[in-house]
Motif scaffolding. Structure first.
Motif, PDB file in Angstrom:
ATOM      1  N   ALA A 152       0.846  -1.208   0.000  1.00  0.00           N
ATOM      2  CA  ALA A 152       0.000   0.000   0.000  1.00  0.00           C
ATOM      3  C   ALA A 152       0.879   1.255   0.000  1.00  0.00           C
ATOM      4  O   ALA A 152       0.641   2.201  -0.757  1.00  0.00           O
ATOM      5  N   ARG A 153       1.911   1.242   0.835  1.00  0.00           N
ATOM      6  CA  ARG A 153       2.802   2.402   0.919  1.00  0.00           C
ATOM      7  C   ARG A 153       3.527   2.642  -0.422  1.00  0.00           C
ATOM      8  O   ARG A 153       3.587   3.764  -0.928  1.00  0.00           O
ATOM      9  N   LEU A 154       4.053   1.552  -0.997  1.00  0.00           N
ATOM     10  CA  LEU A 154       4.863   1.690  -2.211  1.00  0.00           C
ATOM     11  C   LEU A 154       4.011   1.903  -3.465  1.00  0.00           C
ATOM     12  O   LEU A 154       4.550   2.169  -4.545  1.00  0.00           O
ATOM     13  N   SER A 155       2.695   1.815  -3.311  1.00  0.00           N
ATOM     14  CA  SER A 155       1.844   2.190  -4.449  1.00  0.00           C
ATOM     15  C   SER A 155       1.660   3.713  -4.475  1.00  0.00           C
ATOM     16  O   SER A 155       1.180   4.273  -5.443  1.00  0.00           O
ATOM     17  N   LYS A 156       2.078   4.366  -3.378  1.00  0.00           N
ATOM     18  CA  LYS A 156       1.959   5.844  -3.313  1.00  0.00           C
ATOM     19  C   LYS A 156       3.295   6.549  -3.498  1.00  0.00           C
ATOM     20  O   LYS A 156       3.348   7.711  -3.881  1.00  0.00           O
ATOM     21  N   SER A 157       4.390   5.888  -3.143  1.00  0.00           N
ATOM     22  CA  SER A 157       5.712   6.514  -3.316  1.00  0.00           C
ATOM     23  C   SER A 157       6.697   5.453  -3.783  1.00  0.00           C
ATOM     24  O   SER A 157       6.522   4.261  -3.512  1.00  0.00           O
ATOM     25  N   LYS A 158       7.749   5.905  -4.492  1.00  0.00           N
ATOM     26  CA  LYS A 158       8.691   4.953  -5.091  1.00  0.00           C
ATOM     27  C   LYS A 158       9.487   4.207  -4.015  1.00  0.00           C
ATOM     28  O   LYS A 158       9.795   3.028  -4.150  1.00  0.00           O
ATOM     29  N   TYR A 159       9.818   4.928  -2.943  1.00  0.00           N
ATOM     30  CA  TYR A 159      10.574   4.318  -1.838  1.00  0.00           C
ATOM     31  C   TYR A 159       9.757   4.454  -0.558  1.00  0.00           C
ATOM     32  O   TYR A 159       8.728   5.134  -0.541  1.00  0.00           O
ATOM     33  N   LEU A 160      10.248   3.841   0.515  1.00  0.00           N
ATOM     34  CA  LEU A 160       9.439   3.793   1.740  1.00  0.00           C
ATOM     35  C   LEU A 160       9.209   5.166   2.371  1.00  0.00           C
ATOM     36  O   LEU A 160       8.095   5.491   2.786  1.00  0.00           O
ATOM     37  N   ALA A 161      10.245   5.998   2.440  1.00  0.00           N
ATOM     38  CA  ALA A 161      10.093   7.296   3.101  1.00  0.00           C
ATOM     39  C   ALA A 161       9.502   8.358   2.175  1.00  0.00           C
ATOM     40  O   ALA A 161       9.117   9.430   2.630  1.00  0.00           O
ATOM     41  N   GLY A 162       9.456   8.073   0.882  1.00  0.00           N
ATOM     42  CA  GLY A 162       8.957   9.053  -0.096  1.00  0.00           C
ATOM     43  C   GLY A 162       9.533   8.722  -1.460  1.00  0.00           C
ATOM     44  O   GLY A 162       9.985   7.593  -1.690  1.00  0.00           O
ATOM     45  N   ASP A 163       9.586   9.734  -2.327  1.00  0.00           N
ATOM     46  CA  ASP A 163      10.126   9.461  -3.671  1.00  0.00           C
ATOM     47  C   ASP A 163      11.639   9.649  -3.708  1.00  0.00           C
ATOM     48  O   ASP A 163      12.181  10.185  -4.679  1.00  0.00           O
ATOM     49  N   PHE A 164      12.297   9.244  -2.652  1.00  0.00           N
ATOM     50  CA  PHE A 164      13.763   9.316  -2.601  1.00  0.00           C
ATOM     51  C   PHE A 164      14.283   8.090  -1.852  1.00  0.00           C
ATOM     52  O   PHE A 164      13.656   7.613  -0.909  1.00  0.00           O
ATOM     53  N   LEU A 165      15.443   7.599  -2.311  1.00  0.00           N
ATOM     54  CA  LEU A 165      16.074   6.457  -1.637  1.00  0.00           C
ATOM     55  C   LEU A 165      16.575   6.900  -0.267  1.00  0.00           C
ATOM     56  O   LEU A 165      17.121   7.993  -0.139  1.00  0.00           O
ATOM     57  N   SER A 166      16.391   6.064   0.738  1.00  0.00           N
ATOM     58  CA  SER A 166      16.896   6.434   2.071  1.00  0.00           C
ATOM     59  C   SER A 166      17.451   5.209   2.785  1.00  0.00           C
ATOM     60  O   SER A 166      17.330   4.074   2.315  1.00  0.00           O
ATOM     61  N   PHE A 167      18.003   5.473   3.947  1.00  0.00           N
ATOM     62  CA  PHE A 167      18.531   4.395   4.796  1.00  0.00           C
ATOM     63  C   PHE A 167      17.419   3.391   5.129  1.00  0.00           C
ATOM     64  O   PHE A 167      17.679   2.207   5.321  1.00  0.00           O
ATOM     65  N   ALA A 168      16.183   3.867   5.178  1.00  0.00           N
ATOM     66  CA  ALA A 168      15.077   2.954   5.485  1.00  0.00           C
ATOM     67  C   ALA A 168      14.999   1.832   4.447  1.00  0.00           C
ATOM     68  O   ALA A 168      14.765   0.667   4.786  1.00  0.00           O
ATOM     69  N   ASP A 169      15.224   2.158   3.177  1.00  0.00           N
ATOM     70  CA  ASP A 169      15.201   1.133   2.127  1.00  0.00           C
ATOM     71  C   ASP A 169      16.443   0.229   2.248  1.00  0.00           C
ATOM     72  O   ASP A 169      16.329  -0.999   2.262  1.00  0.00           O
ATOM     73  N   ILE A 170      17.602   0.874   2.334  1.00  0.00           N
ATOM     74  CA  ILE A 170      18.876   0.141   2.357  1.00  0.00           C
ATOM     75  C   ILE A 170      18.908  -0.875   3.506  1.00  0.00           C
ATOM     76  O   ILE A 170      19.436  -1.975   3.375  1.00  0.00           O
ATOM     77  N   SER A 171      18.315  -0.478   4.621  1.00  0.00           N
ATOM     78  CA  SER A 171      18.347  -1.316   5.818  1.00  0.00           C
ATOM     79  C   SER A 171      17.637  -2.662   5.621  1.00  0.00           C
ATOM     80  O   SER A 171      17.889  -3.626   6.345  1.00  0.00           O
ATOM     81  N   HIS A 172      16.745  -2.726   4.645  1.00  0.00           N
ATOM     82  CA  HIS A 172      16.024  -3.981   4.367  1.00  0.00           C
ATOM     83  C   HIS A 172      16.855  -4.981   3.555  1.00  0.00           C
ATOM     84  O   HIS A 172      16.472  -6.152   3.429  1.00  0.00           O
ATOM     85  N   ILE A 173      17.932  -4.509   2.955  1.00  0.00           N
ATOM     86  CA  ILE A 173      18.608  -5.344   1.949  1.00  0.00           C
ATOM     87  C   ILE A 173      19.160  -6.670   2.483  1.00  0.00           C
ATOM     88  O   ILE A 173      18.904  -7.721   1.880  1.00  0.00           O
ATOM     89  N   PRO A 174      19.918  -6.683   3.589  1.00  0.00           N
ATOM     90  CA  PRO A 174      20.613  -7.933   3.925  1.00  0.00           C
ATOM     91  C   PRO A 174      19.691  -9.156   4.116  1.00  0.00           C
ATOM     92  O   PRO A 174      19.914 -10.196   3.497  1.00  0.00           O
ATOM     93  N   LEU A 175      18.647  -9.016   4.934  1.00  0.00           N
ATOM     94  CA  LEU A 175      17.781 -10.189   5.160  1.00  0.00           C
ATOM     95  C   LEU A 175      16.955 -10.511   3.913  1.00  0.00           C
ATOM     96  O   LEU A 175      16.716 -11.679   3.595  1.00  0.00           O
ATOM     97  N   THR A 176      16.544  -9.470   3.180  1.00  0.00           N
ATOM     98  CA  THR A 176      15.739  -9.711   1.979  1.00  0.00           C
ATOM     99  C   THR A 176      16.563 -10.457   0.927  1.00  0.00           C
ATOM    100  O   THR A 176      16.044 -11.324   0.216  1.00  0.00           O
ATOM    101  N   HIS A 177      17.846 -10.114   0.847  1.00  0.00           N
ATOM    102  CA  HIS A 177      18.730 -10.792  -0.108  1.00  0.00           C
ATOM    103  C   HIS A 177      18.674 -12.323   0.091  1.00  0.00           C
ATOM    104  O   HIS A 177      18.524 -13.070  -0.872  1.00  0.00           O
ATOM    105  N   PRO A 192       3.184  -6.406  -6.571  1.00  0.00           N
ATOM    106  CA  PRO A 192       3.993  -5.793  -7.644  1.00  0.00           C
ATOM    107  C   PRO A 192       4.794  -4.558  -7.236  1.00  0.00           C
ATOM    108  O   PRO A 192       5.916  -4.382  -7.706  1.00  0.00           O
ATOM    109  N   HIS A 193       4.253  -3.728  -6.352  1.00  0.00           N
ATOM    110  CA  HIS A 193       5.021  -2.532  -5.955  1.00  0.00           C
ATOM    111  C   HIS A 193       6.195  -2.921  -5.065  1.00  0.00           C
ATOM    112  O   HIS A 193       7.279  -2.343  -5.161  1.00  0.00           O
TER     113      HIS A 193
END
Ligand code: GS8
Length: 217
Positions: A152-177, A192-193
């Motif tokens: 729902a959040r990512l259907s409104k903005s490209k990244y979690l905090a808004g339309d900009f990449l942030s540490f909030a996105d990067i922080s998800h990478i290791p476990l998601t990988h 899909p989003h």
């Protein structure tokens, strides 16, 4: 100035969070391996760096830090540049949103993902044990509820905090990988989003470099 030192084995997901931040800002750093097999993380030398006997720890001159999200914030502040601003601290509302989604990552996402990771990777690979499929199933169900909020959040903005990449996105990478190479990765396909968000993170040079090293040991 001497480069910062990160004490961590390659395999650590918490350490990868710090390494991703260092790569994103293009900082010079030295990684000092810590040998879990010999219990080096519980040695007096390492307990002086991290009193919980965990990794990562970061040394910058006289400053010694532990806790990957706190270290990440430090690195992103210290090495911030116009092209690499992952905290948006010059904008009160944007930085507040970064903090909201960093909390979500730590309090909602990591809580369930780390239990799945423990069952799918740590128990079989490091302890030669058997995955408890009931724990995996219970936490997958919880993960799906968290991912519905992300969708729902990512259907409104490209990244979690808004339309900009942030540490909030990067922080998800290791476990998601790790999760994305598991048989359960299809829970991302169904959203899909979330899937597009993950693909954009996985295409970053920092992701490629840090995750290649994670898989090498
Ligand atoms: C968690 C560190 C952690 O669990 C952080 O830095 O974000 N909240 C902390 N580190 C694990 C490796 S995780 O990849 C660790 O050091 N485990 C060994 C132990 O707990 O004995």
């Amino acid at each position: 100035m001497a480069p910062v030192k990160v004490y961590a084995p390659n395999m650590s997901t918490a350490a990868a969070r710090v390494l991703l931040c260092l790569e994103e800002v293009g900082a010079e750093y030295e990684q000092v391996p810590i040998n879990f097999a010999t219990g080096e993380h519980k040695s007096p030398a390492h307990l002086a760096r991290n009193p919980f006997g965990q990794v990562p720890a970061l040394e910058d001159g006289d400053l010694m830090l532990f806790e990957s999200r706190a270290i990440g914030r430090y690195v992103l502040r210290k090495f911030k540049s116009p092209g690499a601003d992952l905290l948006h601290e010059d904008n009160l509302a944007e930085s507040a949103m970064v903090n909201v989604w960093l909390e979500v990552e730590a309090q909602q996402y990591d809580k369930v993902m780390s239990l799945i990771f423990y069952q799918l990777i740590v128990i079989p690979v490091f302890y030669g044990g058997k995955t408890d499929e009931k724990v995996v199933a219970e936490n997958l169900e919880k993960l799906c509820k968290v991912l519905d909020v992300y969708e729902a959040r990512l259907s409104k903005s490209k990244y979690l905090a808004g339309d900009f990449l942030s540490f909030a996105d990067i922080s998800h990478i290791p476990l998601t990988h790790f999760f994305m190479s598991s048989p359960h990765a299809s829970v991302f396909d169904a959203r899909p989003h979330v899937k597009a968000w993950w693909e954009s993170l996985a295409s970053r040079p920092s992701y490629k470099k840090v995750t290649a090293a994670m898989s090498s040991k």
